[in-house]
Scaffold this active site. Sequence first.
Site, short mmCIF file in Angstrom:
data_model
loop_
_atom_site.label_atom_id
_atom_site.label_comp_id
_atom_site.label_asym_id
_atom_site.label_seq_id
_atom_site.Cartn_x
_atom_site.Cartn_y
_atom_site.Cartn_z
CB VAL A 63 -0.98 0.02 1.19
CG1 VAL A 63 -2.00 -1.10 1.08
CG2 VAL A 63 -0.25 -0.01 2.53
CG ASN A 89 -7.30 -3.56 8.97
OD1 ASN A 89 -7.69 -3.38 10.11
ND2 ASN A 89 -6.51 -4.58 8.65
CB SER A 141 -4.31 3.74 17.20
OG SER A 141 -3.85 3.33 18.47
CE1 TYR A 154 0.05 1.61 14.80
CE2 TYR A 154 -0.63 2.43 16.96
CZ TYR A 154 -0.88 1.67 15.84
OH TYR A 154 -2.06 0.97 15.73
CB ALA A 155 1.52 8.40 18.55
CB SER A 157 1.32 6.76 11.42
OG SER A 157 0.94 5.74 12.33
CE LYS A 158 -2.52 3.05 13.01
NZ LYS A 158 -3.23 2.44 11.86
CB ILE A 187 -7.52 -5.12 19.56
CG1 ILE A 187 -8.23 -3.75 19.48
CG2 ILE A 187 -8.37 -6.21 18.93
CD1 ILE A 187 -9.53 -3.67 20.23
#
Length: 246
Positions: A63, A89, A141, A154-155, A157-158, A187
């Site tokens: 992607v 996703n 997230s 990650y933070a 990006s979200k 999760i």
Amino acid sequence: MGVSGKIAVITGGAKGIGATAARSFCEQGAQVAIIDMDEKAGETLAEKLHGEGYDAAFFKADVSNEQDVNAVASTIIEQFGKVDILINNAGITMDAMTLKMELSAFRKVLDVNVTGVFNCTKAFVPSMIESGSGRIISTSSVAGTGGNVGQANYAASKAAIIGMTKTWSKEFGPKGITANAVAPGFIETELTKTIPDKIVAQLRQLTPFPRFGTADDIANAYLFLASDEASFINGTVLEVDGGMLK
């Protein structure tokens, strides 16, 4: 829910939450195109779903690569005729404390989690515009809404996904297309089973509800936002986190 007869594309759909979502959409009567880099897992899932009488197919693509995405989008639209639902996703983590994080790890996470979402949305939305309706659902997230130690990449990006979602709700809303995000909390998946017990105990203290989330909880959120029942929900971030304290 109202997704029967719809064409749904699910990125990162070969395993984990994506695979659960692929099955859930099939069970609700949708035709599903699974996109993932894991060819073996993707083919196995598609064959299993097809063997159970569902209309599912696997397509390999990175992607984060625009040419890859454009090529697979053309193939999917040619095979299915159109795309009604896009579930962004796919995502990765490469965790480290900020002072120890390599720039390459920071960039890689943004390439997949942000550029990947941008590439897929740009590639599939024209089909929705042509139809006059559609659903874009992207996975953010709680790290994107509240931050998280050791996850600066990650933070970031979200959080970016939330910004793009709200922008797309304004750009594509007039064309009959909604854009929403789902922000999962903790999760339980195969990947989270490797988390040290000490960290799991801390997460339990932050989650008021008496259990952690499951892949089904997130798949159900995707289903709802993709359904006819959610037709007037646009630009929203749905937190599925058991009331996690931030």
